[in-house]
Design an enzyme around this catalytic site. Structure first.
Site, short mmCIF file in Angstrom:
data_model
loop_
_atom_site.label_atom_id
_atom_site.label_comp_id
_atom_site.label_asym_id
_atom_site.label_seq_id
_atom_site.Cartn_x
_atom_site.Cartn_y
_atom_site.Cartn_z
N VAL A 163 -13.93 -20.10 -56.72
CA VAL A 163 -14.02 -20.49 -55.31
C VAL A 163 -14.45 -21.95 -55.20
O VAL A 163 -13.88 -22.71 -54.41
CB VAL A 163 -15.00 -19.58 -54.54
CG1 VAL A 163 -14.92 -19.87 -53.05
CG2 VAL A 163 -14.71 -18.11 -54.81
N ASP A 164 -15.42 -22.36 -55.99
CA ASP A 164 -15.84 -23.75 -55.98
C ASP A 164 -14.70 -24.68 -56.39
O ASP A 164 -14.47 -25.72 -55.77
CB ASP A 164 -17.02 -23.96 -56.93
CG ASP A 164 -18.34 -23.49 -56.34
OD1 ASP A 164 -18.45 -23.39 -55.11
OD2 ASP A 164 -19.27 -23.22 -57.12
N VAL A 165 -13.99 -24.31 -57.45
CA VAL A 165 -12.91 -25.17 -57.94
C VAL A 165 -11.77 -25.24 -56.93
O VAL A 165 -11.26 -26.33 -56.62
CB VAL A 165 -12.41 -24.67 -59.31
CG1 VAL A 165 -11.16 -25.42 -59.74
CG2 VAL A 165 -13.51 -24.83 -60.36
#
Length: 392
Positions: A169-171
């Protein structure tokens, strides 16, 4: 000169989603000024082990901060806020991932900085966005994988819901942020106006559910967890081989016919239960046990070789050391040497004229503070006074 040469990015973000986006900008030639806390820096500087032996830099910080300039400023103090405003007035982009409203309380929110610099593209990354009942909540990748639905379709059918092994999700949010900022810069070239970008981890997680969420929206049915199997393609999963595991990814009926011929069971392609992909999906429970027995007859390497010769997608499940020795990885230069014992993954965007500059090291904490202060017009005495007051 990278394709973003001449663009200045003021990076107020930390940890992963924001720094991932700003690393893309740095790789593509933008000047990225990373603002960090004096004496401490980005949280991920201390997230280890492992640490690079020669420099003591954490592998986590290394993964998302190459090519940037580190400037230490205490944003909690009025003098620090004044410096941030001066930098924003000279920047094309501000990138931040504070909690909703956090920077506005310091006079550094989108309305305040965009008023100072109407051409500014200001990108805010939060857990749940600038609107809605959850906007004040903190957001973490693991939490988003659960709340955003990814874990409901990840894991074995009878096991517990599982997260992905990487902070996807961060990436993904970092990549969406980079895309959104680039689009806003392109639009600014025509309108002359910047704008505020509201990007939420929660929104991104749902958006990246792709065919799974689409299947729900079409059918109204919650997809089930299938482990490594595919919900709408069969066979498309992990199988045990004679000495390990193998991925078999049969994407159409012709490939299935070639595969079963290789496996010594050509009659399966003519069986009406398995002749077409829709029928194979419906009869998954009957077909998969047959294929499991067939795939145990050869090693993973042997299967990989014959499948490639026959044009059937399949291959091993590589560990990271396997990637290090992989001839395709070596030919593409996917692992970069940055010096001082640092190795990093290359930027996957390959340009014919303006290549990415992805071989620079991440910055030492505050390494560019004096340089950037001088560019703002501060005298040596003013810099000394700010440092004595622990503003920088």
């Amino acid at each position: 000169m990278g394709p973003l040469a001449g663009i200045k990015v003021l990076d107020l973000s930390r940890v992963l989603a924001g720094p991932w986006a700003s690393q893309v900008f740095a790789d593509l030639g933008a000047e990225v000024i990373k603002i960090e806390r004096p004496g401490a820096g980005d949280d991920t500087r201390a997230w280890g082990p492992p640490f690079v032996p020669e420099s003591g830099m954490s592998a986590y910080f290394l993964c998302a901060n190459r090519g940037k300039k580190s400037v230490t400023i205490d944003m909690g103090k009025p003098e620090g806020q004044a410096l941030i405003k001066r930098l924003a007035a000279q920047s094309d982009v501000v990138l931040e991932n504070f909690k909703f409203g956090g920077l506005a309380k310091l006079g550094l929110g989108p309305e305040q900085l965009c008023a100072l610099n109407p051409r500014l593209v200001y990108c805010s990354i939060t857990g749940f966005g600038q609107t809605g009942p959850y906007r004040h909540r903190a957001g973490y990748d693991f939490l988003m994988q659960g709340m955003g639905g990814l874990m409901s379709v990840t894991g074995e059918p009878e096991g517990e819901p599982m997260k992905a092994g990487v902070a996807v999700v961060d990436v993904f949010t970092g990549m969406y942020a980079a895309t959104a900022v680039l689009a806003a810069l392109l639009e600014r070239a025509q309108s002359g106006q910047g704008q505020h970008i509201d990007l939420a981890l929660f929104d991104v997680q749902i958006a990246t559910m792709a065919n799974q969420i689409s299947s729900y929206l079409v059918s109204g049915q919650q997809p089930t967890r299938l482990g490594n199997a595919h919900p709408s393609i069969v066979p498309y999963q992990v199988f045990a081989s004679a000495d390990g595991y193998l991925i078999l990814a049969v994407g159409n009926d012709d490939q299935f016919s070639r595969f079963v011929a290789l496996a010594g069971a050509p009659e399966l392609a003519a069986d009406p239960r398995f002749a077409t992909n829709p029928e194979r999906v419906r009869n998954r429970a009957a077909l998969v046990p047959i294929l499991e027995k067939l795939l145990l007859q050869r090693t993973t390497k042997a299967w990989s070789e014959v499948l490639e010769e026959a044009g059937v997608p399949g291959g091993p499940i590589n560990r990271f050391p396997d990637l290090d020795e992989d001839p395709q990885v070596q030919a593409r230069g996917i692992f970069n040497e940055l010096g001082d014992g640092m190795r990093a993954v290359a930027n996957p965007m390959r340009f014919s004229r303006t290549p990415a500059d992805d071989k620079r090291q991440p910055p030492a904490l505050g390494g560019a503070t004096d340089e950037v202060m001088a560019e703002l017009g501060l005298t040596a005495d003013e810099v000394t006074a700010l440092r004595a007051a622990k503003i920088i």
